[in-house]
Design a protein around this motif. Structure first.
Motif, short mmCIF file in Angstrom:
data_model
loop_
_atom_site.label_atom_id
_atom_site.label_comp_id
_atom_site.label_asym_id
_atom_site.label_seq_id
_atom_site.Cartn_x
_atom_site.Cartn_y
_atom_site.Cartn_z
N PHE A 11 9.20 27.54 5.83
CA PHE A 11 8.41 28.60 6.48
C PHE A 11 8.22 28.31 7.96
O PHE A 11 8.37 29.18 8.81
CB PHE A 11 7.05 28.73 5.79
CG PHE A 11 6.14 29.76 6.42
CD1 PHE A 11 6.27 31.10 6.11
CD2 PHE A 11 5.19 29.38 7.37
CE1 PHE A 11 5.45 32.04 6.71
CE2 PHE A 11 4.37 30.31 7.97
CZ PHE A 11 4.50 31.66 7.64
N ASN A 12 7.89 27.06 8.29
CA ASN A 12 7.72 26.68 9.69
C ASN A 12 9.01 26.84 10.47
O ASN A 12 8.99 27.21 11.65
CB ASN A 12 7.23 25.23 9.80
CG ASN A 12 5.83 25.05 9.26
OD1 ASN A 12 5.12 26.03 9.01
ND2 ASN A 12 5.41 23.81 9.07
N LEU A 13 10.13 26.56 9.82
CA LEU A 13 11.42 26.69 10.49
C LEU A 13 11.72 28.16 10.79
O LEU A 13 12.24 28.50 11.86
CB LEU A 13 12.52 26.08 9.61
CG LEU A 13 13.92 26.00 10.22
CD1 LEU A 13 13.90 25.08 11.44
CD2 LEU A 13 14.91 25.49 9.19
N GLN A 14 11.40 29.04 9.85
CA GLN A 14 11.65 30.46 10.02
C GLN A 14 10.59 31.15 10.87
O GLN A 14 10.82 32.24 11.41
CB GLN A 14 11.73 31.15 8.65
CG GLN A 14 12.89 30.70 7.79
CD GLN A 14 14.24 31.03 8.42
OE1 GLN A 14 14.39 32.08 9.04
NE2 GLN A 14 15.20 30.13 8.28
N ASN A 15 9.40 30.52 10.98
CA ASN A 15 8.29 31.11 11.74
C ASN A 15 7.72 30.07 12.70
O ASN A 15 6.69 29.44 12.40
CB ASN A 15 7.20 31.61 10.79
CG ASN A 15 7.69 32.67 9.85
OD1 ASN A 15 7.70 33.85 10.18
ND2 ASN A 15 8.12 32.26 8.66
N PRO A 16 8.37 29.83 13.83
CA PRO A 16 7.93 28.76 14.74
C PRO A 16 6.48 28.91 15.19
O PRO A 16 5.76 27.92 15.29
CB PRO A 16 8.90 28.89 15.92
CG PRO A 16 10.09 29.61 15.37
CD PRO A 16 9.57 30.52 14.31
N LEU A 17 6.06 30.15 15.49
CA LEU A 17 4.69 30.36 15.97
C LEU A 17 3.69 30.39 14.83
O LEU A 17 2.69 29.66 14.84
CB LEU A 17 4.62 31.66 16.77
CG LEU A 17 3.24 32.00 17.37
CD1 LEU A 17 2.77 30.89 18.32
CD2 LEU A 17 3.27 33.34 18.08
N PHE A 18 3.95 31.20 13.80
CA PHE A 18 3.02 31.32 12.70
C PHE A 18 3.01 30.09 11.80
O PHE A 18 2.14 29.95 10.94
CB PHE A 18 3.34 32.56 11.87
CG PHE A 18 3.02 33.86 12.58
CD1 PHE A 18 2.05 33.89 13.56
CD2 PHE A 18 3.70 35.02 12.29
CE1 PHE A 18 1.74 35.07 14.23
CE2 PHE A 18 3.41 36.21 12.95
CZ PHE A 18 2.43 36.23 13.93
N GLY A 19 3.97 29.20 11.98
CA GLY A 19 3.94 27.95 11.25
C GLY A 19 2.81 27.03 11.71
O GLY A 19 2.34 26.18 10.96
N ILE A 20 2.38 27.20 12.97
CA ILE A 20 1.29 26.37 13.51
C ILE A 20 0.08 27.19 13.93
O ILE A 20 -0.99 26.65 14.17
CB ILE A 20 1.79 25.53 14.71
CG1 ILE A 20 2.39 26.43 15.79
CG2 ILE A 20 2.78 24.48 14.26
CD1 ILE A 20 2.84 25.67 17.02
#
Length: 813
Positions: free
Chosen positions: A308-317
């Motif tokens: 998920f973090n890989l696909q969503n760089p901003l929303f992952g953090i």
């Protein structure tokens, strides 16, 4: 011995408390060892491991019911000289406070008095600037009245035209004290927000001076900027979450595309304009947030958090503030992120490609405190601020605040903050509230959002209240912050010391080695000189003394420094000295023919007065050092004072209990061996007969000392004269003359360079621009430019300061 039971109970209680307090140090040591094993030499991994443990709630990690953060606060604190970090002494400028209180009055007498007081303050250490100013004002013009200077609109309720100079000075004294307290609270808040583990901030005995210790801090320039910045309170209009969430979704999509392009080592130049075009469509009313998120998540299903973090760089953090249906929650808060991730979020939002997606009048601020409903207290709020002025500044600043106080609602359950504004501020505030009904207005202090109340209706008159689900302490803090905007009290660094982590580690190793060697020698000497029986009892008392001393230090939250270790070593000597006095009196009683039981009893009685005399005089010295000393001196005094009490308890009472227990069993006790039983017994020196010789030697030494003092004088260190000191370690042996020659070109003067420790390490002392404020970075640049040629290689300034500069110290004149 009287009160034997009470002493036994006290000894057991002290031992249990010491074990309990020192166990926290053991718990943190275990976690740090696990982090070291996990990192396998990678400091970043170690830090992330410790951060993850710190964020865990009690349900997932606890020790005796405490979280790891709470355990860290209870462990044995190490000073900067052992742990590495930065020590700063700031001084709140009373002169600037007086100028602000007078509304920067141009009166000549007033400004001349300020200048004279400033000069006298520099030459008279420990003096009170306000008293010097009052005296100087009267001397320059005896007929001048302070009421004419400070009778401003803001202070007219306390100062009128008929107020005497003494009455005005009393009011000014209260205002200065309030300014110093406000500055202290602001600095404490900044330090807590800075994220340093176990920081220490203390008001020193010299008025207006504040000591700040930041363990493990390796960015001195950032610390200087943080601490010396003036408290800046601002009122901002805001965007609603629903107005911003669409832009965040597009930013997340664009970051995914950028990351994918970077992995392929090619960047599509058309992707950015396409994304910008898509962003312009996000505000269409017929396109819901749920559809946007659906588009985002339909591209790649994330089966794990990492994917998920890989696909969503901003929303992952950055967690967007939406409900279960994907609809934005009403607020100016647009997301939550862990404290360790805020820097990465900032990096994303500052990228030119991402900034192009957002409106030009939108900027983001983080909250000052963690999200209130986060049990781990590790998440911070991101707020959307709206710029409404041409110059980009806040439409309303803290300078309009004339008063603030916490209060409660009608039922007493709701805590709020009431504040008042001047006429100009009231007018602007009325306009802001009228134009932002049912929207939030953010109160921002030093770039962090402190509160963001929702406007119910227009507020006129400048008197208003702020609600925000405050606790009473939070309301008090906010009231103090609001008042601090009214009266600026800038703080200037008068001294700072930086100790690198490697130097701190070496200090720990050297300190431990010296302590262990001295400890073993003392233990062996007591057994050798006073026999195995008596020497072993003295050694038990010595070990108990060290154990209790460390336990008390941990329980009081005292800081163990390198001078503190020296204080522990001195305490060992004093503890043994007490036993020596007792044993010599016992041996004397035995030689006089007394039995062992009576000799022990009379020996303790006879030695008591001498023991108390020596310890009380040392105690008084330690108390004076603690009251008036700072930094290393206070660390030494702390261990010395505590050590005196623990050594007295162990050497007198613990050993007496052991002897009484052994004597009841008729154990065979001896206080000497054959070699030492008659040592120095028959030594006779005729001091009286040779008094003329000793008189002559004493007079000669005294005359030589006085003559040397007048001829050569004293060479005061930077603690007294001011200056800068750097400890630099090279890769190879260096010549001090070559180092001094290289630095003369950049410093403009020849510094003092001496070998410090090993042959490849030097200590450099200079007065380069010591009288100029804010010249620390320039001095570090000059040091780097002067020495980079001797180090070799393509070395940057940052690499030089982190790798080769082991410590630095700056003391103002």
């Amino acid at each position: 011995m009287q009160n034997k039971t009470a002493i036994i109970i006290l000894a057991i209680a002290l031992a249990l408390v010491s074990i309990y307090q020192l166990s926290f140090t053991g718990a943190t040591f275990k976690v740090r060892k696990e982090a070291k094993d996990y990192g396998k030499g990678d400091l970043v991994k170690q830090r992330k491991y410790l951060d993850s443990i710190s964020s865990l709630p009690k349900e997932k990690w606890s020790y005796l019911g405490y979280t790891f953060k709470e355990v860290q606060k209870r462990e044995m604190n190490l000073g900067l000289d052992l742990k590495g970090g930065m020590n700063v002494i700031l001084e709140v400028s009373v002169e600037d406070v007086l100028k602000a209180l007078s509304n920067y009055n141009p009166d000549k007498t007033f400004n001349d008095a300020l200048a004279r007081a400033r000069e006298q303050y520099r030459n008279q250490a420990g003096s009170d600037y306000l008293q010097l100013f009052g005296r100087a004002f009267s001397e320059i013009d005896p007929n001048a009245r302070l009421a004419a200077i400070f009778g401003t609109v803001e202070m007219r309720d306390r100062i009128n035209f008929n107020s005497s100079n003494e009455e005005v000075l009393k009011v000014l004294d209260a205002e200065v004290e309030s300014a110093i307290s406000n500055a202290f609270e602001i600095l404490r808040t900044r330090i807590d927000r800075f994220g340093v583990v176990q920081p220490n901030i203390t008001q020193l005995s010299t008025r207006g001076r504040i000591l700040i210790e930041l363990p493990g801090q390796d960015d001195p320039q950032r610390v200087r900027e943080l601490l010396q910045g003036t408290a800046n309170l601002e009122f901002w209009e805001t965007y609603e979450n629903s107005e911003v969430i669409g832009y965040l979704v597009e930013a997340n999509n664009l970051l995914r595309e950028i990351n994918a392009a970077l992995k392929k080592d090619t960047v599509s130049v058309t992707s950015i304009p396409d994304a910008q075009k898509a962003a312009s469509d996000t505000t269409k009313k017929d396109q819901s947030l749920e559809a946007l998120i659906g588009q985002d998540t339909a591209k790649a299903a994330a089966s794990t958090r990492a994917e998920f973090n890989l696909q969503n760089p901003l929303f992952g953090i950055l967690n967007p503030r939406v409900n279960e249906q994907g609809q934005p929650l009403p607020s100016c808060m647009v997301g939550l992120a862990a404290g360790i991730d805020t820097a990465q979020v900032n990096k994303y939002l500052k990228m030119n490609q991402i900034k192009a997606l957002f409106p030009r009048d939108l900027k983001f601020y983080w909250s000052q405190n963690p999200y209130k409903y986060d049990p781990t207290k590790s998440l911070y709020e991101l707020h959307a601020i709206k710029i409404t002025t041409r110059d980009g500044r806040a439409p309303l600043g803290g300078n309009v605040i004339t008063g603030a106080r916490p209060s409660s609602g009608v039922t007493g359950s709701e805590v709020k903050v009431d504040f008042t504004m001047n006429a100009e501020g009231a007018k602007t505030w009325a306009r802001m509230t009228r134009e932002n009904v049912d929207r939030c207005i953010a109160l921002v202090l030093d770039g962090y959002v402190r509160s963001y109340p929702r406007v119910i209706g227009e507020i006129t008159g400048g008197s208003t209240e702020v609600t925000g689900d405050f606790t009473l302490d939070e309301a008090n803090d906010l009231a103090n912050i609001l008042k601090s905007g009214k009266m600026p009290a800038p703080a200037h660094i008068v001294s700072d010391t930086i100790v690198g982590p490697s130097l701190g580690k070496e200090a720990i190793n050297n300190g431990l080695v010296s302590f262990i060697i001295s400890f073993v020698i003392v233990l062996a000497y007591m057994i050798f000189y006073y026999s195995r029986s008596a020497g072993s009892i003295a050694d038990i008392a010595l070990v108990g003394n060290i154990f209790l001393l460390l336990g008390v230090l941990a329980s009081l939250g005292a800081i163990l420094t390198l001078p503190g270790i020296a204080g522990i070593v001195l305490t060992m000597a004093m503890s043994v000295d007490s036993n020596v006095l007792i044993y010599e009196r016992i041996r004397e009683e035995i030689r006089n023919g007394k039995g062992i039981k009576l000799a022990v009893s009379d020996g303790y009685k006879g030695a008591m007065s001498a023991i108390l005399d020596s310890n009380i005089t040392t105690l008084l010295t330690g108390v004076v050092l603690y009251i008036f000393g700072t930094g290393p001196i206070r660390g030494f005094a702390t261990t010395l004072v505590i050590g005196i009490f623990t050594s007295l308890f162990c050497s007198i009472y613990i050993t007496r209990l052991i002897y009484e227990g052994l004597l009841k069993r008729n154990s065979n006790l001896s206080f000497s061996i054959k070699i030492t039983s008659n040592f120095l017994k028959n030594t006779h020196i005729d001091f009286i007969g040779k008094r003329k010789f000793f008189y002559g030697v004493s007079i000669a030494i005294t005359v030589i000392g006085i003559a040397s003092l007048f001829i050569r004088g004293l060479n005061p260190g930077i603690d007294f004269a001011g200056g800068r000191t750097y400890v630099v370690r090279f890769d190879q042996t260096v010549n001090t003359a070559d180092v001094a020659s290289s630095l003369t070109r950049t410093f403009g003067e020849t510094p003092q360079v001496v070998t410090f420790g090993s042959d490849n390490q030097v200590r450099i002392t200079t007065k380069f621009k010591i009288n100029e404020t804010g010249a620390d970075d320039e001095a570090e640049t000059a040091l780097y430019e002067g020495l980079k040629g001797m180090i070799g290689g393509n070395l940057t300034k940052e690499e030089f300061l982190s790798k080769y500069r082991k410590s630095s110290e700056t003391v103002g004149p």
